[in-house]
Write a protein that holds these residues in place. Structure first.
Motif, PDB file in Angstrom:
ATOM      1  N   THR A  43      41.766  37.856  47.009  1.00 55.95           N
ATOM      2  CA  THR A  43      41.773  38.885  46.145  1.00 55.95           C
ATOM      3  C   THR A  43      41.322  40.135  46.350  1.00 55.95           C
ATOM      4  O   THR A  43      41.369  41.408  46.284  1.00 55.95           O
ATOM      5  N   SER A  47      42.787  43.899  46.979  1.00 65.28           N
ATOM      6  CA  SER A  47      42.408  44.968  46.277  1.00 65.28           C
ATOM      7  C   SER A  47      41.633  46.011  47.060  1.00 65.28           C
ATOM      8  O   SER A  47      41.562  47.261  46.613  1.00 65.28           O
ATOM      9  N   LEU A 166      38.648  37.025  40.859  1.00 65.10           N
ATOM     10  CA  LEU A 166      38.598  38.271  40.216  1.00 65.10           C
ATOM     11  C   LEU A 166      37.296  38.822  40.867  1.00 65.10           C
ATOM     12  O   LEU A 166      37.380  40.289  40.991  1.00 65.10           O
ATOM     13  N   ALA A 169      38.149  41.347  43.432  1.00 61.77           N
ATOM     14  CA  ALA A 169      38.402  42.690  42.829  1.00 61.77           C
ATOM     15  C   ALA A 169      37.446  43.365  42.360  1.00 61.77           C
ATOM     16  O   ALA A 169      37.193  44.686  42.828  1.00 61.77           O
ATOM     17  N   ILE A 175      40.639  46.943  40.416  1.00 57.42           N
ATOM     18  CA  ILE A 175      41.391  45.795  39.573  1.00 57.42           C
ATOM     19  C   ILE A 175      42.901  46.401  39.414  1.00 57.42           C
ATOM     20  O   ILE A 175      43.292  47.110  38.449  1.00 57.42           O
ATOM     21  N   ILE A 180      45.291  41.004  39.846  1.00 55.11           N
ATOM     22  CA  ILE A 180      45.175  40.199  38.660  1.00 55.11           C
ATOM     23  C   ILE A 180      46.172  39.122  38.907  1.00 55.11           C
ATOM     24  O   ILE A 180      45.681  38.006  38.306  1.00 55.11           O
TER      25      ILE A 180
END
Length: 308
Positions: A43, A47, A166, A169, A175, A180
């Protein structure tokens, strides 16, 4: 006095080596938490987009998430001693209960280190680590024990995975829909590996009075839930391709991984009592989720450069 000093120094050295040995054995007892760190890295890269990732942030983020997950599992072990003995898990205190306090102190230390590292990145990542800690407490605390509630156990575990992913991110303060989605895919992983783990522990869970998915639904229907989670992952990839700019190459790569996981799980259906096969399949799922995240990253990069 000169004769005592060398002995004292060697004695201190032995104690230091012993403490490091105990610490290493504690970490080794829950090596599977690497999945949280992998998902966070995936992630984080997604991101970061086309920017060169800030590896100084990544160097703090990886141990933060890793130790946060490790402390959570160790805390669960501490509150779940009897059931773990029935399931024959290799916990560090199973042979000598005197190790209990050492693990307790290590758990507290890991939580402090991980949360401190998270806040050193930024406020959002730190809040994410506190949310993860909150889930860890309500999941395992003897007065709450959400882990004993049917389905709630899996949902809370999956939510922890979502937050951990998450945090990648949050660390770069970007985000996006794809970021997501990558976290949701990691959330869904726990509706695969969670039930698979419960199938392996079904005898101990029955004796412990737990109501897990395999116990309530039966093993066959549990595999239906698992295949449903894999299908949802594939659907998320299609949605990202259709609406959020995922390149067709990223879509195809991700779907190929979903198909691979589906076949791997299908081969397990006829031999689910084989704990070695169960463990190997769960490992494949963990790496498969990371591979799906990387396929999404490839799809984003190719779409940005309008390749093909």
């Amino acid at each position: 006095m000169a004769l005592i000093l060398p002995y004292h120094e060697s004695d201190v050295g032995r104690k230091i080596i012993l403490q490091f040995s105990i610490l290493f054995s504690i970490i080794k007892s829950r090596t599977l938490v690497y999945a949280f760190a992998l998902a966070t890295v995936g992630t984080f890269l997604i991101s970061s987009g086309l920017k060169v990732p800030d590896f100084l942030i990544l160097i703090r983020l990886i141990p933060s998430v890793y130790f946060l997950a490790l402390a959570t599992y160790l805390y669960n072990d501490l509150t779940d001693y009897e059931v773990d003995k029935v399931n024959s898990r290799d916990t560090n205190y199973s042979s000598k209960k005197t190790h209990y306090n050492r693990i307790l102190y290590s758990t507290i230390g890991f939580f402090i280190i991980s949360i401190s590292l998270a806040f050193s990145i930024n406020m959002q990542t730190g809040i994410g680590s506190l949310a993860f800690l909150g889930l860890a407490i309500v999941y395992s605390h003897p007065r709450i024990q959400l882990k004993k509630m049917f389905l709630v156990k899996t949902i809370v575990t999956a939510a922890g995975g979502f937050i951990a992913s998450l945090m990648g991110a949050l660390a770069v303060q970007n985000i996006s829909y794809v970021g997501i989605s990558a976290s949701v895919i990691f959330f869904l992983m726990y509706f695969i590996n969670g039930p698979l783990g419960d199938i392996g522990d079904i005898n101990g869970d029955k004796k412990g009075g737990r109501r897990t998915i395999p116990i309530v639904l039966g093993v066959r229907k549990t595999f239906g839930v698992i295949f449903g989670a894999v299908s949802l992952m594939a659907l998320i990839l299609v949605v990202n391709y259709s609406f959020f700019g995922l390149h067709v190459v990223g879509l195809v790569l991700g779907l190929m991984i979903c198909i691979f996981l589906a076949f791997r799980i299908r081969n397990l259906l006829s031999q689910y009592e084989n704990k070695k096969k169960l463990s190997q399949t769960r490992t494949s799922v963990r790496f498969g989720i990371f591979a799906i995240q990387i396929s999404m990253l490839i799809g984003m990069v190719m779409n940005t450069f309008s390749i093909w």
